[in-house]
Enzyme design. Sequence first.
Site, PDB file in Angstrom:
ATOM      1  N   LYS A   1       0.748  -1.297   0.032  1.00 27.99           N
ATOM      2  CA  LYS A   1       0.085   0.131   0.172  1.00 27.99           C
ATOM      3  C   LYS A   1       0.845   1.346   0.027  1.00 27.99           C
ATOM      4  CE  LYS A   1       0.813   1.647   4.440  1.00 27.99           C
ATOM      5  NZ  LYS A   1       1.627   2.533   4.507  1.00 27.99           N
TER       6      LYS A   1
ATOM      7  N   ASP B   1      -2.499  -1.188  10.384  1.00 31.71           N
ATOM      8  CA  ASP B   1      -2.561  -1.282   8.729  1.00 31.71           C
ATOM      9  C   ASP B   1      -3.243  -2.429   8.315  1.00 31.71           C
ATOM     10  OD1 ASP B   1      -1.358   1.228   8.360  1.00 31.71           O
ATOM     11  OD2 ASP B   1       0.715   0.153   7.993  1.00 31.71           O
TER      12      ASP B   1
HETATM   13  O1  C5P Z   1       0.019  -0.752  15.049  1.00 37.90           O
HETATM   14  P1  C5P Z   1       1.270  -0.798  14.508  1.00 37.90           P
HETATM   15  O2  C5P Z   1       1.948  -1.824  15.236  1.00 37.90           O
HETATM   16  O3  C5P Z   1       1.535  -1.329  12.983  1.00 37.90           O
HETATM   17  O4  C5P Z   1       2.164   0.389  14.531  1.00 37.90           O
HETATM   18  C1  C5P Z   1       3.749   0.580  14.822  1.00 37.90           C
HETATM   19  C2  C5P Z   1       4.004   1.466  15.793  1.00 37.90           C
HETATM   20  O5  C5P Z   1       3.524   2.879  15.167  1.00 37.90           O
HETATM   21  C3  C5P Z   1       3.401   1.598  16.945  1.00 37.90           C
HETATM   22  O6  C5P Z   1       3.779   1.218  17.840  1.00 37.90           O
HETATM   23  C4  C5P Z   1       3.218   3.306  17.232  1.00 37.90           C
HETATM   24  O7  C5P Z   1       4.608   3.529  17.860  1.00 37.90           O
HETATM   25  C5  C5P Z   1       3.013   3.806  16.018  1.00 37.90           C
HETATM   26  N1  C5P Z   1       1.431   4.078  15.385  1.00 37.90           N
HETATM   27  C6  C5P Z   1       1.229   5.355  15.883  1.00 37.90           C
HETATM   28  N2  C5P Z   1      -0.104   5.662  15.637  1.00 37.90           N
HETATM   29  C7  C5P Z   1      -0.566   5.069  14.756  1.00 37.90           C
HETATM   30  C8  C5P Z   1      -0.236   3.793  14.023  1.00 37.90           C
HETATM   31  C9  C5P Z   1       1.108   3.482  14.609  1.00 37.90           C
HETATM   32  O8  C5P Z   1       1.838   5.829  16.839  1.00 37.90           O
HETATM   33  N3  C5P Z   1      -2.059   5.529  14.473  1.00 37.90           N
END
Ligand code: C5P
Length: 298
Positions: free
Chosen positions: A10, A136
Amino acid sequence: MKLVFKTPAKINLGLHILGKRPDGYHELETLFQMVSLYDQIELELLPQGIEIECNMPGIPLDDSNLAVKAAKLVQETWPKQARGVRIRLSKKIPAGAGLAGGSGNAAGVLMGLNALWDLGTSRKGLIPLANQLGSDVPFFLTAPCALGRGRGEVLEAIQNTKKYTVILVYPGFPIATSWVYQNLNLELTKKPKNISILQQFLSQSKIGLLGEKLYNDLEPVVIKRYPEIQVIKARLMAQGADGVLLSGSGSTVFALFEDSARASAIDTDIDRGDGKQFLTETITSFSEFLPGEILDRL
Ligand code: C5P
């Protein structure tokens, strides 16, 4: 029994950070678009257990792999129906690249296991598991193009039937998403952004105008630390791209083209070392990457 299918990458055509949430995540508004750079997944039915193989060096093969986490979560959620699986990942999507390759793999495993293990659930039934796996992941169950709010998991499908060409340039190094969010200056992201303009140009297939309006609040943080990203952007613009932007938290830069012939001639001189350039197009239907044996059961 075996299922073989693809999972896409994406890009984010717009990404606006609205603020930090009490749970540590960031509230955002983003326009997700799937593009035709694919990993391949093979799911082979086993009596029990979860095994994984992967062609790409550096991808973890333990319980920290998002595809393995997805399979475990399915086993925990449907303990009576779940069986075992051998997951073979043939990856082309670079990791740590802002292309959500691992999230796409996880969503693919959820949808594939629904068919392989005959769970009889739907996209809707898989969404809570996707939310748990990462911000995501739910997008990859929803639509080829979607508006994401909340952490990225509150989704609204966007209709866009016309394809356009996208070049992806991976600069040869990964970037950790958590690092980018930690280094955000929230004061600088406050300026309001108009995502409905992006939607309008998308639905009218005005890719040139869309290109002028791309934005990503995470981009300044990344370019400050990795100025070579700006050099790649400048090269793409100089060679006639309609719009150029960092995808998500990087490290990949993408370029949009209304004219696909122009895109084919682009040379960013990146294919040395670990850098890579990919010529892709936008995806407009799940049937472009999922076989009927999976799609028909969702
Ligand atoms: O959700 P995911 O594990 O993919 O996110 C990875 C990191 O990105 C999280 O630990 C966080 O630090 C950051 N993040 C965030 N806000 C979001 C998505 C991701 O702070 N909306």
